[in-house]
Scaffold this active site. Structure first.
Site, mmCIF file in Angstrom:
data_model
loop_
_atom_site.group_PDB
_atom_site.id
_atom_site.type_symbol
_atom_site.label_atom_id
_atom_site.label_comp_id
_atom_site.label_asym_id
_atom_site.label_seq_id
_atom_site.Cartn_x
_atom_site.Cartn_y
_atom_site.Cartn_z
ATOM 1 N N ASN A 111 62.303 -45.488 14.120
ATOM 2 C CA ASN A 111 62.651 -46.401 13.032
ATOM 3 C C ASN A 111 61.427 -46.792 12.249
ATOM 4 O OD1 ASN A 111 62.107 -49.579 13.012
ATOM 5 N ND2 ASN A 111 62.081 -48.907 15.164
ATOM 6 N N PHE A 115 60.874 -54.631 8.977
ATOM 7 C CA PHE A 115 61.257 -56.060 8.983
ATOM 8 C C PHE A 115 62.219 -56.398 7.846
ATOM 9 C CE2 PHE A 115 57.085 -57.636 11.208
ATOM 10 C CZ PHE A 115 57.521 -57.096 12.410
ATOM 11 N N SER A 183 54.752 -54.306 15.637
ATOM 12 C CA SER A 183 55.626 -53.338 14.976
ATOM 13 C C SER A 183 54.785 -52.439 14.087
ATOM 14 C CB SER A 183 56.690 -54.055 14.148
ATOM 15 O OG SER A 183 57.585 -54.707 15.005
ATOM 16 N N ASN A 185 55.539 -50.795 11.436
ATOM 17 C CA ASN A 185 56.016 -50.547 10.068
ATOM 18 C C ASN A 185 55.635 -51.612 9.047
ATOM 19 O OD1 ASN A 185 57.421 -48.138 10.959
ATOM 20 N ND2 ASN A 185 58.796 -49.557 11.993
ATOM 21 N N THR A 186 54.774 -52.556 9.451
ATOM 22 C CA THR A 186 54.246 -53.540 8.507
ATOM 23 C C THR A 186 52.737 -53.325 8.438
ATOM 24 O OG1 THR A 186 56.004 -55.128 8.919
ATOM 25 C CG2 THR A 186 53.927 -56.028 8.076
ATOM 26 N N LYS A 218 54.058 -59.922 21.831
ATOM 27 C CA LYS A 218 54.558 -58.557 22.044
ATOM 28 C C LYS A 218 53.500 -57.553 21.601
ATOM 29 C CE LYS A 218 58.647 -55.694 21.274
ATOM 30 N NZ LYS A 218 60.042 -55.701 20.830
ATOM 31 N N ASN A 247 56.196 -52.616 22.384
ATOM 32 C CA ASN A 247 56.962 -52.253 21.192
ATOM 33 C C ASN A 247 57.124 -50.717 21.136
ATOM 34 O OD1 ASN A 247 58.100 -52.469 18.505
ATOM 35 N ND2 ASN A 247 57.013 -54.423 18.356
HETATM 36 C C1 LIG Z 1 65.917 -49.787 15.174
HETATM 37 C C2 LIG Z 1 64.891 -50.620 15.882
HETATM 38 C C3 LIG Z 1 64.437 -51.790 15.299
HETATM 39 C C4 LIG Z 1 63.494 -52.571 15.975
HETATM 40 N N1 LIG Z 1 63.070 -53.739 15.402
HETATM 41 C C5 LIG Z 1 62.218 -54.533 16.066
HETATM 42 C C6 LIG Z 1 61.829 -55.784 15.522
HETATM 43 O O1 LIG Z 1 62.276 -56.208 14.464
HETATM 44 N N2 LIG Z 1 60.932 -56.520 16.233
HETATM 45 C C7 LIG Z 1 60.415 -56.117 17.445
HETATM 46 O O2 LIG Z 1 59.614 -56.835 18.051
HETATM 47 N N3 LIG Z 1 60.782 -54.933 17.988
HETATM 48 C C8 LIG Z 1 61.673 -54.156 17.335
HETATM 49 N N4 LIG Z 1 62.048 -52.962 17.887
HETATM 50 C C9 LIG Z 1 61.449 -52.524 19.160
HETATM 51 C C10 LIG Z 1 62.299 -52.881 20.385
HETATM 52 O O3 LIG Z 1 62.444 -54.272 20.511
HETATM 53 C C11 LIG Z 1 61.643 -52.316 21.668
HETATM 54 O O4 LIG Z 1 60.407 -52.931 21.847
HETATM 55 C C12 LIG Z 1 61.451 -50.798 21.596
HETATM 56 O O5 LIG Z 1 62.540 -50.181 20.965
HETATM 57 C C13 LIG Z 1 61.278 -50.184 22.988
HETATM 58 O O6 LIG Z 1 62.409 -50.390 23.792
HETATM 59 P P1 LIG Z 1 63.577 -49.276 23.982
HETATM 60 O O7 LIG Z 1 62.891 -47.991 24.337
HETATM 61 O O8 LIG Z 1 64.444 -49.845 25.058
HETATM 62 O O9 LIG Z 1 64.267 -49.196 22.683
HETATM 63 C C14 LIG Z 1 62.998 -52.166 17.235
HETATM 64 C C15 LIG Z 1 63.472 -50.985 17.814
HETATM 65 C C16 LIG Z 1 64.419 -50.216 17.161
HETATM 66 C C17 LIG Z 1 64.925 -48.963 17.828
#
Ligand SMILES: Cc1cc2nc3c(=O)[nH]c(=O)nc-3n(C[C@H](O)[C@H](O)[C@H](O)COP(=O)(O)O)c2cc1C
Length: 357
Positions: A111, A115, A183, A185-186, A218, A247
């Protein structure tokens, strides 16, 4: 598991949509009460972390409910906590679409949402409404800690002012607060993870918000291992109650086979598991039980949860597995975790932690 319209036909229909529409449809369905209701909590899975009590150690990670629309539905599905956000001071659209990719063959997601969200005013209004409902119908609403995950806008960000401001807005509403510095992407966000800047941000947050709820930070899984001791020290000296590790990653493991693997953005799901576990194993001895460690990245089953807890995590969070397994995930993982605990001769999470100490 109680009957849920979302667990059958709707889930299949949702998966037929492109990933972002599917996500929106899932949020709408859950907001309409179409999600499943998990079985009763089992006392053996209850755990304490960051000074709070959690009915089980499996949380909904940030990013799924960015705008705090469905904490109640996610709690009902069996998660032990729900982290809403990331929320930014002002609303913003995020990056151009497409920006969300399902790497089905790899059980992964990339992704680069950036934000996208309604901003802090709408977030606060929804959490306020949720708390009112909870107070009025406390017996009918499953009580789990709710976290608020905070970030900065792409344009006009002033981290040393934005984070204290956001904390002040959610302090009376969230059970814990996550400062998201990771994250991908910022632009510039992850640079805030340097020990010096992290220390400055936490000092500013505390100066403006005496008596704030427990704070978590995080972290990214791509941090230089050599920098981790200073970062962990700065976080602990800055008064955090927990570290969320981790993350999404900007790295691309060689194992990826899906054609979309070269899309830019953060990778999550199964291919992140090894990196997240490695990061956990590095962080746990540095933390040395002074604050909580919450493991996140590639967790898909109760066995995975057990493995992270045994490696020293206090709790875990999931996101991508929910997309592939559907809304029964939390209940299923809790069931599997309980079986793993018993198989390994433990009576409870507390017993496992005691043994690991
Ligand atoms: C589509 C998407 C959007 C995400 N948006 C955020 C976010 O806004 N803030 C954040 O701290 N992590 C965000 N994450 C990261 C997740 O919270 C998590 O840290 C990461 O996906 C790893 O866990 P997983 O392998 O179980 O998905 C996002 C992940 C995905 C897939």
């Amino acid at each position: 598991m109680a009957f849920s319209p979302l667990s059958s036909l709707a889930t299949r229909l949702i998966h037929g949509l492109d990933p972002e529409h599917a996500h929106e449809a899932a949020i709408e369905a859950l907001a309409l009460g179409m999600g499943p209701t998990a079985p009763r909590d089992v006392p053996a899975l209850s755990t304490r972390c960051m000074g709070l009590r959690f009915p089980n150690p499996i949380g909904m990670a940030a990013g799924f409910d960015k705008n705090a629309r469905i904490p109640m539905a996610l709690a009902r599905m069996g998660f032990g906590h729900v982290e809403c956000g990331t929320v930014t001071p002002r609303p913003q659209e995020g990056n151009p679409k497409p920006r969300l990719f399902r790497l089905t063959e790899d059980r992964a997601i990339i992704n680069r949402m950036g934000f996208n969200g309604d901003g802090i005013d709408a977030f606060v209004a929804r959490l306020t409404r949720f708390r009112q409902l909870q107070a009025g119908r406390s017996a009918a609403i499953r009580q789990v800690p709710i976290g608020a995950n905070l970030g900065i806008n792409k344009i006009g960000a002033r981290p040393l002012e934005d984070y204290p401001y956001l904390v002040s807005r959610v302090a009376g509403l969230a059970d814990y607060i996550t400062i998201n510095l990771s994250s991908p992407n910022t632009p510039g966000l992850r640079d805030l993870q340097s020990a010096q800047t992290l220390g400055d941000i936490l000092a500013a947050v505390r100066a403006h918000n005496p008596g704030h709820p427990p704070l978590a930070v995080k972290l990214a899984p791509d941090l230089d291992p050599a920098a981790l001791p200073d970062i962990v020290a700065a976080a602990i000296e800055g008064g955090v109650a927990g570290l969320i590790v981790s993350n999404t990653t900007i790295s691309r493991p060689y194992s990826l086979s899906d054609a979309q693997a070269s899309e830019s953005g953060g990778l999550s799901g199964r291919p992140l598991a090894q990196l997240a576990l490695m990061m956990l194993r590095r962080i746990v001895p540095l933390v040395d039980r002074r604050v909580a460690v919450i493991s996140c990245g590639g967790i898909e089953s109760g066995f995975d949860v057990f493995e992270r807890l045994r490696a020293g995590a206090d709790m875990i969070q999931v996101y991508t597995a929910l997309i592939y397994h559907g809304p029964g995930l939390a209940a299923q993982m809790n069931k599997e975790l309980l079986a793993e605990l018993y198989r390994a001769g433990h009576e409870s999470i507390a017993d496992l932690k005691h043994d690991a100490a």
